[in-house]
Write a protein that holds these residues in place. Structure first.
Motif, PDB file in Angstrom:
ATOM      1  N   THR A  15       0.834  -1.202   0.000  1.00 59.36           N
ATOM      2  CA  THR A  15       0.000   0.000   0.000  1.00 59.36           C
ATOM      3  C   THR A  15       0.870   1.254   0.000  1.00 59.36           C
ATOM      4  O   THR A  15       2.027   1.232   0.431  1.00 59.36           O
ATOM      5  CB  THR A  15      -0.931   0.033   1.223  1.00 59.36           C
ATOM      6  N   TRP A  28       0.523   5.908  -0.200  1.00 53.38           N
ATOM      7  CA  TRP A  28      -0.338   7.103  -0.170  1.00 53.38           C
ATOM      8  C   TRP A  28      -0.866   7.374  -1.580  1.00 53.38           C
ATOM      9  O   TRP A  28      -0.364   6.845  -2.559  1.00 53.38           O
ATOM     10  CB  TRP A  28       0.487   8.300   0.317  1.00 53.38           C
ATOM     11  N   ASP A  43      -4.461   9.001   2.746  1.00 49.85           N
ATOM     12  CA  ASP A  43      -3.181   8.768   3.416  1.00 49.85           C
ATOM     13  C   ASP A  43      -2.952   7.252   3.501  1.00 49.85           C
ATOM     14  O   ASP A  43      -3.878   6.454   3.335  1.00 49.85           O
ATOM     15  CB  ASP A  43      -3.138   9.446   4.793  1.00 49.85           C
ATOM     16  N   ASP A  74      -2.372   5.149   5.887  1.00 51.89           N
ATOM     17  CA  ASP A  74      -3.106   4.348   6.880  1.00 51.89           C
ATOM     18  C   ASP A  74      -4.496   3.994   6.357  1.00 51.89           C
ATOM     19  O   ASP A  74      -4.979   2.871   6.528  1.00 51.89           O
ATOM     20  CB  ASP A  74      -3.220   5.097   8.214  1.00 51.89           C
ATOM     21  N   THR A  75      -5.130   4.961   5.698  1.00 54.32           N
ATOM     22  CA  THR A  75      -6.473   4.702   5.151  1.00 54.32           C
ATOM     23  C   THR A  75      -6.410   3.738   3.977  1.00 54.32           C
ATOM     24  O   THR A  75      -7.240   2.824   3.863  1.00 54.32           O
ATOM     25  CB  THR A  75      -7.136   6.033   4.727  1.00 54.32           C
ATOM     26  N   THR A 132      -4.285   1.453   3.508  1.00 51.81           N
ATOM     27  CA  THR A 132      -3.975   0.123   4.064  1.00 51.81           C
ATOM     28  C   THR A 132      -5.230  -0.488   4.682  1.00 51.81           C
ATOM     29  O   THR A 132      -5.554  -1.667   4.435  1.00 51.81           O
ATOM     30  CB  THR A 132      -2.859   0.253   5.124  1.00 51.81           C
ATOM     31  N   GLU A 133      -5.926   0.316   5.457  1.00 44.85           N
ATOM     32  CA  GLU A 133      -7.185  -0.141   6.071  1.00 44.85           C
ATOM     33  C   GLU A 133      -8.167  -0.614   4.989  1.00 44.85           C
ATOM     34  O   GLU A 133      -8.762  -1.692   5.078  1.00 44.85           O
ATOM     35  CB  GLU A 133      -7.776   1.024   6.881  1.00 44.85           C
ATOM     36  N   ARG A 152       2.303  -2.255   4.542  1.00 48.77           N
ATOM     37  CA  ARG A 152       2.123  -0.802   4.465  1.00 48.77           C
ATOM     38  C   ARG A 152       3.382  -0.144   3.888  1.00 48.77           C
ATOM     39  O   ARG A 152       4.499  -0.404   4.341  1.00 48.77           O
ATOM     40  CB  ARG A 152       1.851  -0.216   5.857  1.00 48.77           C
ATOM     41  N   GLY A 182       4.277   7.044   2.817  1.00 50.15           N
ATOM     42  CA  GLY A 182       3.155   7.952   3.018  1.00 50.15           C
ATOM     43  C   GLY A 182       3.340   9.334   2.437  1.00 50.15           C
ATOM     44  O   GLY A 182       2.478  10.199   2.606  1.00 50.15           O
ATOM     45  N   ASP A 226      -4.916  -8.172   9.785  1.00 54.39           N
ATOM     46  CA  ASP A 226      -4.064  -7.034  10.118  1.00 54.39           C
ATOM     47  C   ASP A 226      -2.914  -6.903   9.117  1.00 54.39           C
ATOM     48  O   ASP A 226      -2.536  -7.876   8.470  1.00 54.39           O
ATOM     49  CB  ASP A 226      -3.509  -7.204  11.529  1.00 54.39           C
ATOM     50  N   VAL A 227      -2.366  -5.693   9.079  1.00 56.06           N
ATOM     51  CA  VAL A 227      -1.228  -5.439   8.206  1.00 56.06           C
ATOM     52  C   VAL A 227      -0.002  -6.168   8.752  1.00 56.06           C
ATOM     53  O   VAL A 227       0.111  -6.383   9.964  1.00 56.06           O
ATOM     54  CB  VAL A 227      -0.992  -3.913   8.102  1.00 56.06           C
TER      55      VAL A 227
END
Ligand code: BDR
Ligand code: CA
Length: 318
Positions: free
Chosen positions: A35, A37, A41, A43-44, A46-47, A65, A68, A102-103
């Motif tokens: 993942t 950016w 972002d 984190d999003t 990746t989620e 991940r 970014g 989970d990552v």
């Protein structure tokens, strides 16, 4: 043997369809998602990636991940850049709601370098996001390109633009990273720009047909593409009523059936310096520079075949 691929994503609505197609096709072996950016972002993104894989029952596909922010700082301010357009097509309220997986702990760039160094079989690399992770991995170890049989990347535009009149988002977000990738010496690089993705559009009739199949992937894809159609109607109508491109998914369709793209070899250079055309992919269609082609560019696509491949993969898992 199935083709092994790594998907580098900034999930994102169209990334989500690409992940579902890659994860569900019995002809492809999705070995990981990395993942980065871009649409949101990191984190999003990746989620969202984890949610998509869980939704299609593929939490066995590891997610790493990545980075970014851009590989190289953006040198200009862009007062005309309509950031709100991005959130209309990629809303923060992602339509797939939950996840259990989970990552992985290893950072994406480290994982890419280790995996490609150790590869005994070649891998296909499919970046459908800013090329930040891929450029960083190449910088750490330029020899990793030898482990890749083909790069199929969504990005760029010849006669179109989206984020600016001249440039497409994935390249515009990190043009120096794209330049690193184009100059890295990959054996085969296929560029899938807006010129192709805007021919492979999906209509409301097609989303209704997807939904009617009732599989979790097809139902989610129908909702996601309808959200895109609403967004495109508002900010960038395609010319055919109630349709939208699903850019990233076209790369996976190409792996399933290369006939979906109209591909020819051209010299492509990335503008990393000019204010007005910053991030543009300059495709030398008439070979004005008299130099050798460095990639294969898709300037057209077969919408019927694309819709058929997407429908079959999401509705039947093949
Ligand atoms: C590309 O940019 C992103 O917004 C999409 O996910 C796609 O990869 C289209 O310009
Ligand atoms: Ca993307």
């Amino acid at each position: 043997m199935n083709r092994r691929l790594i998907l580098d994503v900034d999930t994102g609505t169209d990334d989500a369809i690409a992940i579902m197609m890659a994860g569900l096709s019995p002809d492809l072996d999705l070995i990981a998602c990395t993942t980065v950016w871009g649409n949101h972002d990191v984190d999003t993104t990746t989620e969202n990636t984890l949610r998509v894989l869980d939704h299609i029952d593929h939490s066995d596909v590891p997610v790493y991940r990545g980075l970014g922010k851009p590989y190289a700082p953006i040198p200009f301010l862009f007062p005309d850049y309509a950031d709100s357009d991005r959130t209309i097509v990629h809303p923060h309220d992602f339509p797939i709601a939950s996840r259990t997986s989970d990552v992985r702990a290893t950072p994406a760039v480290e994982w890419l370098v280790e995996t490609l160094r150790a590869a005994t079989e070649r891998v296909t690399l499919v970046p459908v996001a800013p090329l930040t992770n891929i450029a960083a991995a190449i910088t750490l170890d330029p020899r990793i390109v030898d482990a890749v049989d083909e790069v199929v990347l969504m990005g760029g535009a010849h006669a179109l633009g989206n984020v600016t009149p001249a440039a497409e988002a994935n390249i515009w977000h990190d043009p120096v990273a794209a330049d690193v990738v184009f100059q890295a010496g990959f054996e085969r690089l296929v560029l899938v720009p807006l010129d192709a993705t805007h021919e492979a559009i999906v209509s409301l009739d097609q989303t209704r047909a997807l939904r009617a199949t009732g599989t979790p992937a097809a139902v989610a894809a129908a909702a996601i593409i309808e959200q895109r159609i609403t967004g495109y109607n508002e900010i960038l109508p395609t010319g055919a009523a109630d349709t939208a491109p699903v850019h990233d998914a076209l790369c996976i369709a190409y792996l399933l059936d290369p006939a979906v793209l109209d591909v020819a070899p051209y010299r492509v250079q990335i503008d990393t310096v000019s204010p007005l055309s910053f991030g543009k992919t300059i495709v030398d269609v008439d070979n004005r520079a008299r130099s050798a082609a460095n990639c294969h560019v898709a300037l057209g696509a077969d919408a019927t075949l694309f819709n058929d491949l997407m429908f079959r993969t999401l509705s039947e898992g093949r």
